[in-house]
Design a protein around this motif. Sequence first.
Motif, short mmCIF file in Angstrom:
data_model
loop_
_atom_site.label_atom_id
_atom_site.label_comp_id
_atom_site.label_asym_id
_atom_site.label_seq_id
_atom_site.Cartn_x
_atom_site.Cartn_y
_atom_site.Cartn_z
N GLY A 183 0.82 -1.21 0.00
CA GLY A 183 0.00 0.00 0.00
C GLY A 183 0.85 1.25 0.00
O GLY A 183 0.55 2.23 -0.70
N HIS A 184 1.94 1.23 0.76
CA HIS A 184 2.86 2.36 0.76
C HIS A 184 3.46 2.56 -0.63
O HIS A 184 3.58 3.69 -1.12
CB HIS A 184 3.99 2.13 1.78
N TYR A 185 3.84 1.45 -1.26
CA TYR A 185 4.46 1.52 -2.58
C TYR A 185 3.50 2.13 -3.60
O TYR A 185 3.88 3.02 -4.38
CB TYR A 185 4.88 0.11 -3.01
N ALA A 186 2.25 1.68 -3.59
CA ALA A 186 1.25 2.21 -4.52
C ALA A 186 1.00 3.69 -4.27
O ALA A 186 0.86 4.48 -5.21
CB ALA A 186 -0.05 1.42 -4.41
N ARG A 187 0.94 4.08 -3.01
CA ARG A 187 0.72 5.50 -2.71
C ARG A 187 1.93 6.35 -3.08
O ARG A 187 1.79 7.51 -3.49
CB ARG A 187 0.36 5.67 -1.23
N ALA A 188 3.14 5.77 -2.98
CA ALA A 188 4.33 6.48 -3.44
C ALA A 188 4.25 6.73 -4.94
O ALA A 188 4.59 7.82 -5.43
CB ALA A 188 5.59 5.70 -3.09
N TRP A 189 3.79 5.73 -5.67
CA TRP A 189 3.60 5.92 -7.11
C TRP A 189 2.55 7.00 -7.39
O TRP A 189 2.70 7.79 -8.33
CB TRP A 189 3.18 4.61 -7.78
N ARG A 190 1.51 7.04 -6.59
CA ARG A 190 0.49 8.07 -6.77
C ARG A 190 1.10 9.46 -6.63
O ARG A 190 0.78 10.37 -7.39
CB ARG A 190 -0.65 7.89 -5.77
N GLU A 191 2.01 9.62 -5.66
CA GLU A 191 2.64 10.92 -5.46
C GLU A 191 3.55 11.28 -6.63
O GLU A 191 3.62 12.44 -7.04
CB GLU A 191 3.41 10.94 -4.14
N VAL A 192 4.28 10.30 -7.14
CA VAL A 192 5.10 10.55 -8.32
C VAL A 192 4.23 10.98 -9.49
O VAL A 192 4.52 11.97 -10.19
CB VAL A 192 5.93 9.30 -8.69
N ALA A 193 3.16 10.23 -9.72
CA ALA A 193 2.26 10.55 -10.84
C ALA A 193 1.59 11.90 -10.65
O ALA A 193 1.40 12.65 -11.62
CB ALA A 193 1.20 9.45 -10.98
N ARG A 194 1.22 12.23 -9.42
CA ARG A 194 0.63 13.55 -9.16
C ARG A 194 1.60 14.66 -9.56
O ARG A 194 1.21 15.67 -10.15
CB ARG A 194 0.26 13.66 -7.68
N TYR A 195 2.88 14.46 -9.23
CA TYR A 195 3.89 15.48 -9.51
C TYR A 195 4.12 15.67 -11.01
O TYR A 195 4.33 16.78 -11.48
CB TYR A 195 5.20 15.11 -8.82
N PHE A 196 4.06 14.56 -11.78
CA PHE A 196 4.41 14.62 -13.20
C PHE A 196 3.21 14.55 -14.13
O PHE A 196 3.39 14.47 -15.35
CB PHE A 196 5.39 13.49 -13.53
#
Length: 479
Positions: A194-207
């Motif tokens: 879950g942490h990993y998926a949310r980290a990806w969400r933050e990357v995607a939000r930024y880019f």
Amino acid sequence: MKSPVAHRSWVVGAVVLAVAAALLVAVGPEGAGAGRADTASGHRWITDRQGRALVLRGLSTASSAKTAPDGMPWIEEKDVARERRSLGTNFVRFLLQWRKVEPSPGTYDRTYLKRVAERVRWYGERGYHVLLDMHQDLYGPAVGGNGAPAWATGTDGHTSAATDPWELGYVEPGTVRAFDRFWGTADGGRDLRGHYARAWREVARYFADDDAVVGYDLMNEPWGGSVQGPAFESGPLARLYQDCIDAIRTVDRDRWLLVEPSAIGANWGFATGLPRLDDPRGDGEKARIAYAPHLYPLPMDLGGGYTGDTKGQVDASLRAWREQTERTARRLGAPVVIGEFGLDVGLPGAMEYVEKVQRMADEMGAGIAYWSNDPGPWAPWDARMRPTALLPVLDRPAPMAVAGDPVGYRWDVRSRTLSVRWRGTAGVRGGTEVYLPARYFPRGGRVTGGDKASWDAKSRVLVLRSGPGEHSVRITPLG
């Protein structure tokens, strides 16, 4: 599985093979049946914002990011300019580190993402399509690898020693337990996926609004720990991918999402048990999920060259790899990107092998990301930034963006002829762009069978007029 080691003995190689064989449960051909083809040419393509099919050619950037304290690759902007000028590439697979994205649970380092964005801009200003790759090898630094943060590394007291070759580190007790904790296949523990998926969400939000970013590579060379083969790929790995896809789509509806099979087996030509995944965008042409296996035929992954008896073994592995990759891509309804391939350029037959892989990618309509741009024995330039024998092999003519559905393209070095065929489709904007390197086309290209729209001698890009219907052109050197 790439390695910085220039050469490894076949004695050590046999150990690696024995370990792999003990862990691998290959999927038979019946587990990877053909599915519907999504384009007239037989498969789908990654497309740009104008709807053009992209022929992605480039390098990974960079292995140096794995261990750098700030997570940044070695490059400066001048190195990106050199790469574009020397190779005419239009694609880069840019390595990210989870340890830098999420240095503590639920805390995301925007300074790190800002530094990544700066480097993405260097590439974007030169026409590159950037794939952001969440990279890991041997899980994370706490067990001797790279990728995962220490807080997300659960070993239950097990340790991991350094190994030679490095791949054997995957079966060290602490590394296996760290993966099992991550995948949730060991009892108890936190929701690390879950942490990993949310980290990806933050990357995607930024880019999400960065036009240079073409997509996200969800995990480099996944490893299942104590769970291997189809049980891993169709279980924990597929669940993680789906969680990441769903998380990313809440903030970015447009980027392509690339999924990799388990490296053990698929890299060598074995089938994968990875199932078809759902994109919240929709099914069929609406979905933007691509398949990104790596290619390291076993004899070469163990440090061998492309010569003698090994050459025949490698050719057999390449045939198997292509068959399984195309079969899986049809089943997944996905375009193909060869996320990694490469070798020590000083090995016997190395250049013949690289050109063979490039021709195979042309025939498959697959993108490629050579490993890697780090100066040294695997790269187009050495430690003093002097060209190696690899540079002229990678610097070859190719279409970059095709205004419709590519039917086929082929570079014939003997006749100095690049042939490109495509079907123009309604709704696609822009022309078909072709890269013509100065080493073969010093004065530009003569077009037979089509109309030239423009030629930029600085970027070495020829633009061809396009439109609905069949197109077939041949490009030869001027003068």
